[in-house]
Design a protein around this motif. Structure first.
Motif, PDB file in Angstrom:
ATOM      1  N   GLY A 489       0.836  -1.193   0.000  1.00  0.00           N
ATOM      2  CA  GLY A 489       0.000   0.000   0.000  1.00  0.00           C
ATOM      3  C   GLY A 489       0.867   1.238   0.000  1.00  0.00           C
ATOM      4  N   LEU A 490       0.529   2.240  -0.820  1.00  0.00           N
ATOM      5  CA  LEU A 490       1.314   3.470  -0.943  1.00  0.00           C
ATOM      6  C   LEU A 490       0.425   4.685  -0.720  1.00  0.00           C
ATOM      7  CD1 LEU A 490       3.519   2.541  -4.029  1.00  0.00           C
ATOM      8  CD2 LEU A 490       4.390   3.152  -1.760  1.00  0.00           C
ATOM      9  N   HIS A 491       0.943   5.627   0.075  1.00  0.00           N
ATOM     10  CA  HIS A 491       0.212   6.861   0.373  1.00  0.00           C
ATOM     11  C   HIS A 491       1.228   7.967   0.632  1.00  0.00           C
ATOM     12  CE1 HIS A 491      -3.061   9.405   1.622  1.00  0.00           C
ATOM     13  NE2 HIS A 491      -2.528   9.604   2.821  1.00  0.00           N
ATOM     14  N   ALA A 492       0.798   9.210   0.496  1.00  0.00           N
ATOM     15  CA  ALA A 492       1.661  10.371   0.726  1.00  0.00           C
ATOM     16  C   ALA A 492       0.983  11.317   1.695  1.00  0.00           C
ATOM     17  CB  ALA A 492       1.968  11.088  -0.591  1.00  0.00           C
ATOM     18  N   GLY A 493       1.750  11.888   2.613  1.00  0.00           N
ATOM     19  CA  GLY A 493       1.190  12.843   3.560  1.00  0.00           C
ATOM     20  C   GLY A 493       2.155  13.131   4.691  1.00  0.00           C
ATOM     21  N   ALA A 518      -1.744   4.065   4.550  1.00  0.00           N
ATOM     22  CA  ALA A 518      -0.916   3.130   3.788  1.00  0.00           C
ATOM     23  C   ALA A 518      -1.179   1.701   4.247  1.00  0.00           C
ATOM     24  CB  ALA A 518       0.559   3.488   3.961  1.00  0.00           C
ATOM     25  N   ALA A 519      -1.363   1.512   5.571  1.00  0.00           N
ATOM     26  CA  ALA A 519      -1.667   0.179   6.089  1.00  0.00           C
ATOM     27  C   ALA A 519      -3.034  -0.291   5.610  1.00  0.00           C
ATOM     28  CB  ALA A 519      -1.600   0.193   7.618  1.00  0.00           C
ATOM     29  N   ARG A 520      -4.023   0.631   5.557  1.00  0.00           N
ATOM     30  CA  ARG A 520      -5.358   0.246   5.062  1.00  0.00           C
ATOM     31  C   ARG A 520      -5.298  -0.181   3.598  1.00  0.00           C
ATOM     32  NH1 ARG A 520      -7.197   5.002   8.094  1.00  0.00           N
ATOM     33  NH2 ARG A 520      -8.388   4.331   9.918  1.00  0.00           N
ATOM     34  N   MET A 521      -4.489   0.521   2.822  1.00  0.00           N
ATOM     35  CA  MET A 521      -4.370   0.169   1.407  1.00  0.00           C
ATOM     36  C   MET A 521      -3.768  -1.227   1.253  1.00  0.00           C
ATOM     37  SD  MET A 521      -5.634   2.541  -0.501  1.00  0.00           S
ATOM     38  CE  MET A 521      -6.911   2.606   0.778  1.00  0.00           C
ATOM     39  N   GLU A 522      -2.756  -1.516   2.062  1.00  0.00           N
ATOM     40  CA  GLU A 522      -2.152  -2.841   1.976  1.00  0.00           C
ATOM     41  C   GLU A 522      -3.167  -3.915   2.352  1.00  0.00           C
ATOM     42  OE1 GLU A 522      -0.794  -6.474   3.077  1.00  0.00           O
ATOM     43  OE2 GLU A 522      -1.347  -5.070   4.682  1.00  0.00           O
ATOM     44  N   ALA A 523      -3.941  -3.670   3.409  1.00  0.00           N
ATOM     45  CA  ALA A 523      -4.936  -4.655   3.837  1.00  0.00           C
ATOM     46  C   ALA A 523      -6.015  -4.846   2.773  1.00  0.00           C
ATOM     47  CB  ALA A 523      -5.557  -4.216   5.165  1.00  0.00           C
ATOM     48  N   SER A 531      -1.815  -6.823  -5.984  1.00  0.00           N
ATOM     49  CA  SER A 531      -0.620  -6.786  -5.136  1.00  0.00           C
ATOM     50  C   SER A 531      -0.336  -5.388  -4.617  1.00  0.00           C
ATOM     51  CB  SER A 531       0.600  -7.305  -5.911  1.00  0.00           C
ATOM     52  OG  SER A 531       0.827  -6.496  -7.064  1.00  0.00           O
ATOM     53  N   THR A 532      -0.792  -4.351  -5.315  1.00  0.00           N
ATOM     54  CA  THR A 532      -0.501  -2.975  -4.901  1.00  0.00           C
ATOM     55  C   THR A 532      -1.775  -2.138  -4.947  1.00  0.00           C
ATOM     56  OG1 THR A 532       0.086  -2.301  -7.155  1.00  0.00           O
ATOM     57  CG2 THR A 532       1.878  -3.067  -5.746  1.00  0.00           C
ATOM     58  N   LEU A 533      -1.887  -1.247  -3.976  1.00  0.00           N
ATOM     59  CA  LEU A 533      -2.945  -0.247  -3.984  1.00  0.00           C
ATOM     60  C   LEU A 533      -2.330   1.118  -3.724  1.00  0.00           C
ATOM     61  CD1 LEU A 533      -6.119  -1.683  -2.186  1.00  0.00           C
ATOM     62  CD2 LEU A 533      -5.827  -1.080  -4.590  1.00  0.00           C
ATOM     63  N   ILE A 534      -2.759   2.113  -4.491  1.00  0.00           N
ATOM     64  CA  ILE A 534      -2.180   3.459  -4.453  1.00  0.00           C
ATOM     65  C   ILE A 534      -3.299   4.457  -4.207  1.00  0.00           C
ATOM     66  CG2 ILE A 534      -0.866   5.176  -5.756  1.00  0.00           C
ATOM     67  CD1 ILE A 534       0.187   2.815  -7.474  1.00  0.00           C
ATOM     68  N   THR A 535      -3.092   5.364  -3.276  1.00  0.00           N
ATOM     69  CA  THR A 535      -4.096   6.395  -3.007  1.00  0.00           C
ATOM     70  C   THR A 535      -3.972   7.533  -4.012  1.00  0.00           C
ATOM     71  OG1 THR A 535      -2.667   7.638  -1.509  1.00  0.00           O
ATOM     72  CG2 THR A 535      -3.981   5.860  -0.547  1.00  0.00           C
ATOM     73  N   ARG A 536      -4.994   8.368  -4.008  1.00  0.00           N
ATOM     74  CA  ARG A 536      -4.981   9.517  -4.905  1.00  0.00           C
ATOM     75  C   ARG A 536      -3.844  10.486  -4.559  1.00  0.00           C
ATOM     76  NH1 ARG A 536      -6.206  11.222  -9.928  1.00  0.00           N
ATOM     77  NH2 ARG A 536      -6.254  13.499  -9.971  1.00  0.00           N
TER      78      ARG A 536
END
Length: 692
Positions: A489-493, A518-523, A531-536
């Motif tokens: 999971g990938l996130h920026a902030g 980022a942890a929520r995206m991985e879950a 395999s991957t989730l990316i936030t806006r």
């Protein structure tokens, strides 16, 4: 010949003196060694007797011997002592040889004997003027020869007075050189007067006056030379002792201080301490290596988040502080956060048992290596999960980019209504840095995604991990082969960077809703079958070339927020063979060097040219993307019947994928099916993310 024999005798005497001194030094050293060994042998014999008598046991003897060994002189101390001893011996021998040569010895001690002899002649001659005159002439010649220059303007013998006065009519027996005596100091004159002897009513005596000016000068020069030599030896000894102390003690301490200063100034820099001067095979070198290892362990243990802890506690300026204070205040920083997790970890733990550590560390080796190569660092190892961080900077350093100006670039595509809502920030909240204004973040974001994608490839290429596919302990009940998989999971902030814990145990980490995101995206990768989730937030920072290769798969709201958030993925087909990496032919570089150079010279064209990236998304054809995008648009727009048709078609196109279809299409179809394929009347184009 007699003169040469006399010199040879003096040289032989000095040489024998030097030899005796050297023998004495050897005897002293031999005595010290012998006495030391004798004492040690006596101590061992005493300990044996005490053990035999039952006063001591073997453990107490070993403890005593360990303490005795610990009290022995250190290598550096022994070396320094030995060097100083050798230097002192050499200096003493040199002084014994040179000081006599530079010490002035007056050659005119014989004038006293000559005057006494003339006094005896004076008594014996009586009134024999011829005999007396010849004796006085020989005395004058001898004194002139003794002075070394018979034609000197300053003769050695300057006055002579023989009593009683006689024979003055023939030759000047008594004389006084008034010209010389007039300008001479009393200190430069030597007067020798014999004891008067009364014979026949007359007193016989001699008073001779000698000029010591030249010999006083020679004595002064010799004293100056001796003083210069002594000063030279003192300076030489001081320089030698200082050099030995500098080499054996001070230089290693300075190296240690340099290491501490460098680490305190920049704890994250991987310094090359090998360039520092070596301190030999002594205890100081062992301490220096220990400091290097301790600083490396601190860097590995605390990571980026603990840099401030290391720096503040290792600072040497201002004397530093003797109190350990790891609980420094946290500060707000901005980063790219990546959370990854090993799937089926419970099964692996149960089946592998003791070998689970080897399995986890094999994956950690790949995760840490690829993330570090692509600009990130590992902050947390949680057993089956890892928190990776690509640090952008602290709030203070980035605030200048938020004071207006043009954005770094416009995001590709246009905002939908949901995406526009996601960019709004409530006025009451603390102002956040607009990361789109930060130059260079597109490269950092691209590299973060590449790092995770490279991890996926290496997990499916690493020989050690591939061997677990044949491990019978991990076979499923139906005989299906186990394949190591991970979710990302990938996130920026922003996050608060600092220490968490107490003085007993502290962890340097990041705390914020963005880390949790980022942890929520991985879950959620399990829910969407990707395999991957990316936030806006992360997607907007990527380069257009990277954005094109990702696909939007849903719009969701997460727990604690009502703001709709689009999420994206990068399609990865892992059930295929990835070719072994090889260095280019005729190249001096190895594979790791080539990979490091590739990461350092990253360009956005890599998304179209890198074999690993293109091979991963080989199933995401333009035809598939077109079908999925149409189904997603219909789903978000409430046209669920049309969406069902397009998404089922997209799922069928992915039949050869790892899960036998397209995970995002199945997730949306499952959600629509829960409503019997009938779009709710209050549908707003997004749904809550049921996974954490």
């Amino acid at each position: 010949v007699e003169e040469y024999l006399e010199k040879a005798g003096k040289i032989g005497a000095k040489s024998s003196r030097v030899i005796r001194m050297a023998r004495l030094v050897r005897l002293v050293k031999l005595y010290k060694v012998t006495s030391q060994r004798s004492r040690e042998k006596q101590q061992l014999d005493d300990l044996k007797k005490l053990v035999e008598l039952g006063h001591l046991n073997h453990d107490e003897v070993e403890e005593y011997l360990e303490k005795a060994n610990a009290q022995k002189q250190s290598k550096v101390g022994a070396e320094l002592s030995d060097i100083i001893t050798r230097r002192v011996i050499i200096v003493v021998l040199l002084m014994l040889c040179v000081v006599p040569l530079l010490t002035f010895t007056s050659p005119h001690d014989s004038e006293t004997e000559a005057t006494e002899f003339l006094h005896a002649v004076n008594i014996q001659a009586g009134y024999d003027c011829n005999y007396l005159e010849r004796s006085v002439d020989k005395f004058k010649s001898f004194m002139a020869q003794l002075s070394g220059d018979t034609n000197s303007n300053e003769p050695f013998l300057v006055a002579l007075d023989l009593s009683p006065t006689r024979c003055e009519t023939r030759t000047e027996i008594n004389f006084s050189n008034v010209d010389v005596l007039s300008h001479m100091r009393d200190e430069a004159l030597k007067i020798i007067a014999t004891d008067p002897i009364n014979i026949g009513g007359e007193e016989f005596s001699i008073i001779a006056t000698f000029n010591l000016t030249q010999y006083t000068k020679d004595q002064s020069q010799a004293s100056i030379h001796l003083l210069v030599f002594v000063l030279f030896m003192l300076v030489l000894l001081s320089t030698q002792f200082t050099g030995d102390a500098q080499r054996l003690v001070l230089a290693p301490i300075e190296n240690m201080m340099a290491i501490v200063s460098m680490v305190a100034e920049d704890p994250l820099e991987d310094f090359d301490f090998k360039s520092l001067p070596k301190s030999g095979d002594y205890e100081t070198h062992v301490v220096q290596i220990a400091i290097e290892k301790i600083t490396a362990i601190l860097r590995v243990g605390f990571g980026v988040a603990g840099a401030e802890i290391i720096s503040s506690n290792m600072a040497v300026e201002g004397g530093g502080s003797a109190v350990l204070n790891p609980m420094i205040p946290g500060k707000r920083v901005y980063s790219l956060f990546g959370f990854c997790d090993i799937l089926s970890f419970d099964k692996c733990t149960e089946m592998l048992e003791d070998e689970i550590m080897t399995f986890v560390n094999s994956i950690a080796r790949i995760v840490h290596g690829e993330v570090s190569r692509w600009g990130g660092t590992c902050n947390k190892n949680l057993g089956n999960a890892f928190l990776m961080v690509w640090r952008i900077g602290d709030e203070k350093a980035l605030s200048e980019y938020n004071r207006g100006g043009v954005r770094r670039r416009a995001s590709s595509g246009s905002f939908s209504g949901h995406e526009a809502m996601a960019t709004n920030v409530k006025a009451s909240r603390r102002s956040e840095i607009d990361l789109n204004r930060i130059p260079g973040l597109d490269v950092l974001a691209d590299k973060a995604l590449v790092g995770f994608l490279k991890v996926i490839v290496e997990i499916n290429r690493d020989i050690q991990l591939l061997s677990y596919r044949d491990d019978e302990r991990l076979l499923s009940d139906n005989g299906k082969v186990f394949t190591p998989r991970m979710g990302f999971g990938l996130h920026a902030g922003w996050a608060i960077e600092g220490a968490v814990g107490s003085l007993q145990k502290v962890d340097a980490t990041y705390l914020s809703p963005h880390v949790n995101m980022a942890a929520r995206m991985e879950a959620a990768t399990r829910q969407f079958g990707v395999s991957t989730l990316i936030t806006r937030n992360f997607f907007k920072l990527m380069s257009p070339e990277a954005q094109v290769q990702c696909r939007k798969i849903d719009v969701v709201t997460v727990k604690g927020s009502n703001v709709p958030m689009p999420i994206y993925t990068y399609d990865t087909f892992q059930s295929q063979v990835f070719p072994e990496l090889r260095a280019p032919k005729f190249s001096m570089l190895n594979v790791q060097d080539v990979l490091n150079m590739q990461a350092e010279s990253y360009e956005s064209s890599m998304w179209m040219t890198d074999p690993d990236l293109t091979q991963l998304r080989c199933l995401a054809t333009p035809r598939f993307k077109c079908a999925f995008e149409k189904g997603l648009d219909d789903y978000l727009g409430g046209r669920w019947s049309d969406a069902r048709e397009s998404l089922e078609k997209a799922d069928h196109m992915m039949a050869s994928n790892d899960i036998g279809g397209d995970g995002p299409s199945r997730a949306i179809l499952k959600y629509m099916k829960s409503y019997d394929w009938d779009c709710p009347s209050d549908w707003k184009g997004h749904r809550p993310l049921t996974s954490k």
